[in-house]
Design a protein around this motif. Structure first.
Motif, PDB file in Angstrom:
ATOM      1  N   LEU A 247       4.698   4.733   5.406  1.00  0.00           N
ATOM      2  CA  LEU A 247       4.233   4.495   6.781  1.00  0.00           C
ATOM      3  C   LEU A 247       5.246   5.054   7.776  1.00  0.00           C
ATOM      4  O   LEU A 247       6.436   4.755   7.686  1.00  0.00           O
TER       5      LEU A 247
ATOM      6  N   PHE B 288       2.228  -5.288   6.712  1.00  0.00           N
ATOM      7  CA  PHE B 288       2.475  -3.916   6.256  1.00  0.00           C
ATOM      8  C   PHE B 288       3.769  -3.818   5.436  1.00  0.00           C
ATOM      9  O   PHE B 288       4.349  -2.749   5.309  1.00  0.00           O
TER      10      PHE B 288
ATOM     11  N   CYS C  62       9.858  -0.798   5.134  1.00  0.00           N
ATOM     12  CA  CYS C  62       9.093   0.424   5.428  1.00  0.00           C
ATOM     13  C   CYS C  62      10.106   1.498   5.854  1.00  0.00           C
ATOM     14  O   CYS C  62      10.300   1.748   7.043  1.00  0.00           O
TER      15      CYS C  62
ATOM     16  N   LEU D 292      -0.068   4.474   2.068  1.00  0.00           N
ATOM     17  CA  LEU D 292      -0.387   4.337   3.492  1.00  0.00           C
ATOM     18  C   LEU D 292       0.628   5.081   4.361  1.00  0.00           C
ATOM     19  O   LEU D 292       1.827   4.834   4.279  1.00  0.00           O
TER      20      LEU D 292
ATOM     21  N   CYS E  15       0.878  -1.183   0.000  1.00  0.00           N
ATOM     22  CA  CYS E  15       0.000   0.000   0.000  1.00  0.00           C
ATOM     23  C   CYS E  15       0.913   1.230   0.000  1.00  0.00           C
ATOM     24  O   CYS E  15       1.319   1.731   1.052  1.00  0.00           O
ATOM     25  N   LYS E  16       1.236   1.703  -1.169  1.00  0.00           N
ATOM     26  CA  LYS E  16       2.237   2.761  -1.360  1.00  0.00           C
ATOM     27  C   LYS E  16       1.849   4.106  -0.756  1.00  0.00           C
ATOM     28  O   LYS E  16       2.706   4.911  -0.429  1.00  0.00           O
TER      29      LYS E  16
ATOM     30  N   CYS F  10       5.291  -0.782   2.718  1.00  0.00           N
ATOM     31  CA  CYS F  10       4.500   0.453   2.852  1.00  0.00           C
ATOM     32  C   CYS F  10       5.496   1.605   2.987  1.00  0.00           C
ATOM     33  O   CYS F  10       5.909   1.970   4.091  1.00  0.00           O
TER      34      CYS F  10
END
Length: 167
Positions: free
Chosen positions: A119, A113, A139, A95, A92-93, A116
């Motif tokens: 984030l 996650f 992340c 997020l 989920c780029k 991401c």
């Protein structure tokens, strides 16, 4: 020409109206999700009794919001959800934020996650018991994580998170 422009304007307005509507579905028998254009909310199905678990996904069976190409900017985990499924929010780029409503969450699944890129700070709920392998891998924007004392963090849960300055 006026008729063409009018038709085009009506079409654009209809598209904007449709894209602004809430999208919803289920992820497992007992977890309902809704998306309002920015925030994806996970909650218990009203027909469920007690706490519920979100289903697992993988690289071949991706989450419905990813499959639909929804630009999820934040996730709100509601009361009663006990587990975030594996790969639920992987890739989920957009997020940037995850909010946990209550202390019912007990587990964050494998790769939940992962990837991401935007984030940031994570404040895990106080009753969390387990963060599985590569849950937050890749992340780079995460700068700090608050992990509850009783929580077991599996190997490589925060793999390739160079921005983390404090856990």
């Amino acid at each position: 020409m006026k008729k063409y422009i009018l038709t085009l304007c009506v079409s654009i307005l209809a598209f904007l109206r449709l894209s602004a509507q809430t999208v919803q579905g289920t992820c497992g028998n007992d977890v309902v999700w809704t998306f309002d254009g920015k925030t994806l909310t996970l909650s218990c199905n009203p027909k469920s009794v007690g706490y519920v678990f979100m289903r697992d996904y993988d690289l071949n069976d991706i989450a419905p919001w990813t499959r639909r190409g929804l630009a999820v900017k934040s996730v709100y985990v509601g009361y009663g959800v006990m587990r975030i499924g594996s790969c639920a929010f992987a890739n989920c780029k957009e997020l940037t934020e995850v909010v946990f409503e209550s202390n019912t969450l007990r587990e964050i699944g494998w790769g939940a996650f992962m990837n991401c890129q935007r984030l940031h700070t994570i404040s895990l709920p106080s009753q969390l018991q387990k963060v599985e392998t590569i849950a937050f891998a890749n992340c780079p924007s995460i700068t700090s994580v608050k992990i509850p004392d009783q929580c077991r963090v599996e190997e490589q849960a925060f793999l390739n998170c160079p921005g983390i300055q404090g856990i």
